[in-house]
Design a protein around this motif. Sequence first.
Motif, mmCIF file in Angstrom:
data_model
loop_
_atom_site.group_PDB
_atom_site.id
_atom_site.type_symbol
_atom_site.label_atom_id
_atom_site.label_comp_id
_atom_site.label_asym_id
_atom_site.label_seq_id
_atom_site.Cartn_x
_atom_site.Cartn_y
_atom_site.Cartn_z
ATOM 1 N N GLU A 311 16.441 -27.994 21.983
ATOM 2 C CA GLU A 311 16.410 -28.452 20.589
ATOM 3 C C GLU A 311 15.077 -29.106 20.221
ATOM 4 O O GLU A 311 15.018 -30.203 19.697
ATOM 5 C CB GLU A 311 17.586 -29.399 20.321
ATOM 6 N N MET A 312 14.012 -28.377 20.521
ATOM 7 C CA MET A 312 12.696 -28.811 20.070
ATOM 8 C C MET A 312 12.443 -28.220 18.682
ATOM 9 O O MET A 312 13.269 -27.470 18.164
ATOM 10 C CB MET A 312 11.637 -28.346 21.057
ATOM 11 N N GLN A 313 11.319 -28.558 18.096
ATOM 12 C CA GLN A 313 10.967 -27.951 16.805
ATOM 13 C C GLN A 313 10.249 -26.633 17.097
ATOM 14 O O GLN A 313 9.260 -26.614 17.823
ATOM 15 C CB GLN A 313 10.065 -28.899 16.013
ATOM 16 N N ILE A 314 10.769 -25.548 16.523
ATOM 17 C CA ILE A 314 10.213 -24.219 16.808
ATOM 18 C C ILE A 314 9.733 -23.606 15.505
ATOM 19 O O ILE A 314 10.506 -23.471 14.557
ATOM 20 C CB ILE A 314 11.272 -23.324 17.479
ATOM 21 N N LEU A 315 8.452 -23.267 15.481
ATOM 22 C CA LEU A 315 7.870 -22.655 14.287
ATOM 23 C C LEU A 315 7.375 -21.257 14.644
ATOM 24 O O LEU A 315 6.485 -21.095 15.486
ATOM 25 C CB LEU A 315 6.715 -23.507 13.748
ATOM 26 N N LEU A 316 7.971 -20.256 14.007
ATOM 27 C CA LEU A 316 7.545 -18.869 14.191
ATOM 28 C C LEU A 316 6.501 -18.553 13.137
ATOM 29 O O LEU A 316 6.618 -19.003 11.989
ATOM 30 C CB LEU A 316 8.748 -17.923 14.048
ATOM 31 N N TYR A 317 5.521 -17.743 13.481
ATOM 32 C CA TYR A 317 4.386 -17.515 12.583
ATOM 33 C C TYR A 317 4.029 -16.043 12.620
ATOM 34 O O TYR A 317 3.684 -15.496 13.672
ATOM 35 C CB TYR A 317 3.214 -18.374 13.087
ATOM 36 N N SER A 318 4.154 -15.353 11.473
ATOM 37 C CA SER A 318 3.827 -13.930 11.407
ATOM 38 C C SER A 318 3.586 -13.541 9.957
ATOM 39 O O SER A 318 4.098 -14.173 9.043
ATOM 40 C CB SER A 318 4.981 -13.100 11.972
ATOM 41 N N HIS A 319 2.817 -12.444 9.768
ATOM 42 C CA HIS A 319 2.593 -11.973 8.390
ATOM 43 C C HIS A 319 3.786 -11.162 7.896
ATOM 44 O O HIS A 319 3.911 -10.898 6.715
ATOM 45 C CB HIS A 319 1.310 -11.121 8.331
ATOM 46 N N ASP A 320 4.671 -10.770 8.837
ATOM 47 C CA ASP A 320 5.766 -9.851 8.510
ATOM 48 C C ASP A 320 7.094 -10.618 8.507
ATOM 49 O O ASP A 320 7.512 -11.161 9.527
ATOM 50 C CB ASP A 320 5.802 -8.740 9.582
#
Length: 1325
Positions: A311-320
């Motif tokens: 339960e950490m902070q998860i940031l996904l990053y993508s142009h799509d």
Amino acid sequence: MSGSFSVSGSASCRFAHYFVVCGIDTETGLEPDELAALYQWLEADRQGRDPDAAATGENLEQSPLKRTFKSKVLARYPENLEWNPFDQDAVNMLCMPKGLSFRTQADQRTPQFHSFIITREDGSRTYGFVHTFYEEVTSPQICSAMQTLTQMHNAESTSANTPSSSSSSSSSMDSLASSLDEADSPASSLSRRAGSYDSSRDTLYVSKALCLITPMPFMHACRSFLSQMHRAVTAATAPPLPLESYVHNILYEVPLPAPGRSLKFHGVYEPIVCQRPGLGELQLADFPLAEAFSLLGVENLVQVFTCTLLEMQILLYSHDYQRLMTVAEGITTLLFPFQWQHVYVPILPASLLHFLDAPVPYLMGLQSKEGTDRSTLELPQEANLCFVDIDNHYIELPEDFPNFPNKTELIQELSEVLLSYGISANTGAPPRTRTSPGSAPGSTPSTPGRERKTVALRQLEDDGRNGNLAGEELAVLELLQGNATLERLQALTKRTGVTVARVDALRAGVKAQLTEGQGGRTAAEEEELRNAKLNVQLREVCASRFTTMFADYEAFVIQSAPDLESWLTNREQMHNFDKASFLSDQPEPYLPFLSHFIETQMFATFIDNKIMSQWEDKEPLLRVFDARIDKARLFNVRAPSLRSSSYQRCTILKESAQTIEQRLMKIDHTAIHPHLLDMKIGQGKYEQGFFPKLQADVLNTGPTNNKWSHRTATAQRRKERHRHQTEHLGLENDLKEKFMQEARSLGKNLRQPKLSDLSPAVIAQTNWKFVEGLLKECRMKTKRMLVEKMGREAVELGHGEATITGLEENTLIASLCDLLERIWSHGLQVKQGKSALWSHMLHYHAREEKLEQQQQAESPVSHVPERRKSDCSMAMPSLRVSLIQDMRHIQSMSEIKTDVGRARAWIRLSLEKKLLSQHLKQLLCRQALTKKLYKRYAFLRCEEEKEQFLFHLLSLNTVDYFCFTSVFTTIMIPYRVVIIPIKKLSNAMTTSNPWVCVSGQLGDSGIMQIPKNVLEMTFDSTFRPHMHISALFKCQNLGKMTTVQLGHDNAGLLAKWLVDCVMVRNEITGHTYKFPCGRWLGKGVDDGSLERVLIGEPVLPSGEEDSGRGCYTPPLQRSPSQIRRISVTSLSARGYKPTSAQIQEAIGEAVNNIIKHFHKPEKERGSLTVLLCGESSLVSALEQFFRHGFKSARLFQKTVFVWDFVEKAIAYMESADQMGDLQETAEPLGRTCQSLCHYVNAINSTRRNIGKDGKFQLLVCLGARDRLLPQWVPLLVECPVIQRMYEDSALLRDRATVSSHIDVLETLHDFPITLEASIVKGIAL
């Protein structure tokens, strides 16, 4: 997620709930996106500018074709459903997260597909699937408006002298506001002048979205249906039926497949097949997991999966957008049997960027901007963030990150599953942990964008991430297939029994793909089958790990409530899971991960569901999991292998894939075909390239004549009747149900931001929820830490378990560090550095130094900081209580490389010093600084909550922590040693050269000579002088101090020295230990000792009640008292004579304490030296035993000690003629006699001048260590010397008493007693 989303009415029967069309409203024309304006308002507020001024005015710097315009829900069918109300704002925002986008004929206009999810407050989910395409703009008003905007933009850009690049904002959040337009057409700016539009020569196109909203994630089926709808619009010929027929069919005539069944329904051109897992299988997951693994690589995905579990902070990053959704859904479906309990927004619209400020665990997806580099992307908080750059195939992990158990074997098994389907597992860059800026150049996330892009493209070409096989593997296969010699060679190796496993696996994968398509199925059906099989096998691998790890979890669930209502009422106070026992039953390698995981909300919810299943139906995931555990038990009845850490591979991979294949091969249900509807003639006319306006009257109501709808209606009527029957139960039941629901949602956090109303007032309300949540979390965490530390006392007060392992304590403290980081990150104005708390402290430090300089300039009298008082008889100089001083200690530690690490070390130090609450209060008292650093809504600016928060932290002062000392074991620490003589001035002076050696649990300081002329004089409040010797030395962390060796070289005229005690203080943590002595050091005085081993006891700070440090846990065992240490025949000792019963009890208690010590877990044991040599110790009790009935010496004779009796007994034994007179002489007895003589002579011949009492202590310790003590006592008892030296009433002459004590001492033989080096130094046996 088969069981999770069933709702009342016919919702559970209907495949799709809504069909939605979003696009441009030609009647209202071009409107700037309100959400973009709101984003500007938030950004201005974040930067401290006037938000109202920033949100007004046109954005003329940007080309109109790149601006965002307001989209609108043009149509939805049906209008509304009672069981799933339509949220227009949310659907519009998620269908077109960046609003409308415009194109000309020169741009790419490839249709895009993405999906989204809406999570309701109760945790249930609705899925949306969106097909976006470009449609020609026919409205003259829109075209002329765009022309006007283009002209205004051109005029603005030509009048501006500065290059256009400089006009882009440099704000930290600007890179977050992304634009897919640029990503779609990197070369578009070349084809027209800076994205201009001329209505006379250009054709204008605008985006339009078709959306299906469904209760379950049938991604492939919805994608196929929407793409066929679009094909029907763009085809040269009209579709077979009006589009209304197909929409009506999927909304009203296509049912959800029943659990364990498959369904076939018809799109415009092709049939579509989908299947739903049975009740005993893993829930539905239709997003392609293989794509998630290919995008990140197996190792990276396993690491992100671990972060999600913790339960950490998860940031996904993508142009799509679809990639964001695929990875987010892929990770969460692997969690079975657990469920993500926090904020879950796989696609975060630009207007919701302030949610990245949320001080809670989250899983969010952010669209990246073309050319944006990770180094320019500043996020509000990164201390506990897992950053996942999907497009560049790399991740950044938080610090202090435990690995998933058997990680290597898990990666291997997942890779093999992927390889069996011809998918390469060797993808993704190695994960990066945030470290110091000076790390290796290859690992820093600040690689230039262009270079990284080239690398990413090269990797895509190399390993075929978007295909099925890596480039190298394809080359191997092509070589094998095209070369006859190699083919013959391989055939030969097979005949001789040699196999080329990797080539065989590749060949099998490709062969499977080639032969699979020969069953008469379409390519789409083939893809559906392959994805479903691969998905379920990858998920089964992870599920089997949890089945192995938690096979016995039920044994540790505490069922303490008689009924559901009482359990829900007292839920917050109840202890539901025996964590300590569970951890003690796990293999050692699993503990770092499991100790963190069992503290998470998802695990707590899982256990809550288990307890509630006594009174309610089991939650679907729990039902499947429990069934699997029961099945495993049938084959493996709690075998020892369940406890071992050896990896157990999944055994049902083939079976799970076959189940899916059989279901899709044999279709269980075919839905009604689309058919002509009763429509008005002339409407729904086909026009190529344009999606028509559908007839609402035929699409807003369902059919009444098919069997399925009749069944639904009947069920609906039955439910209505039941509702009317139960309504008369009255208000009391309603209130009870409401109370139950509130109790049920206890501990649940905000799941998803509300998208329908995004006014600043709503944002403020959301932030207020965060503030309340943080305060509640602080209360729960501090209570848990207190309960765990208080141990048995807490259990008696009804708080739960008694024991806490060192590992568990460390986990709780790490969790507190994380909470403080999140509190300090909430509502930051401008982020500086990775740690918000350390950044605040640096600001505070700078401001305090400035104020100090100003004060010194104004008046020469310097400000004296608060000092911690001490009860060390004025001898120990007081220690400064200073936040800044503690900061300097941390900054001087070269072992810590990052700001996050420094902040955590500072929290640990403050907690150990019982100053955490006081320091943080001091930090926040500078209100001007807090206002400068934080926004109005920040937690730290909510006065009442802040006070409560500090009060909760203050409660931690009631227990002792060694969380700094025990973690930073290799750092150099300054120690102050003060030797305090007895208070007569003549006794305080010595001409000899004293030395000292301090020992602790982690090592010793070595012998340190104390320089002469360091005798200091201090005066107490009555002006009486006190002399003492004080010295400061630095050595590696000793841990908790246990002993001090004190001695001198007997030089000079005044060589005799009467020492009261030695004080030792750790100058960083302030821990002070007192080592009582009360004896002489010198030849010809006392027992003639020049060296003594003193046992320490911690000194409790006094006069600190105002700081909340008045309450402490009970002290450790003390040193031997001064009275006990005076020689047995001296006059001063006559006042203290324990009875024979007290002496016998003392021996039993001393032995009992040693046995208890060994029965504790190794990490929780205290000092064994204290139990052997301290007060109420084994040595102390045996000395009392040997002293009982000792004959008093005549007047004027020299003092006699117990050691004198031992020496005389040895002398008697050694005389050859006396040996024969020993009673019951036997061979073993002879050997025992030799061993006793050998040990006593070795002690007497040591070069150490430890005195007679010291020698007796050493003999007892060595006898206990080598299991000889019970054999030696009878020898001493039988020795005739005893008659001369002891009275008839002495315990030593009572055979029954001696025999019982020997039995007690023999119980120590089962334990490995080890002695500190300071005790046995210089003894050669």
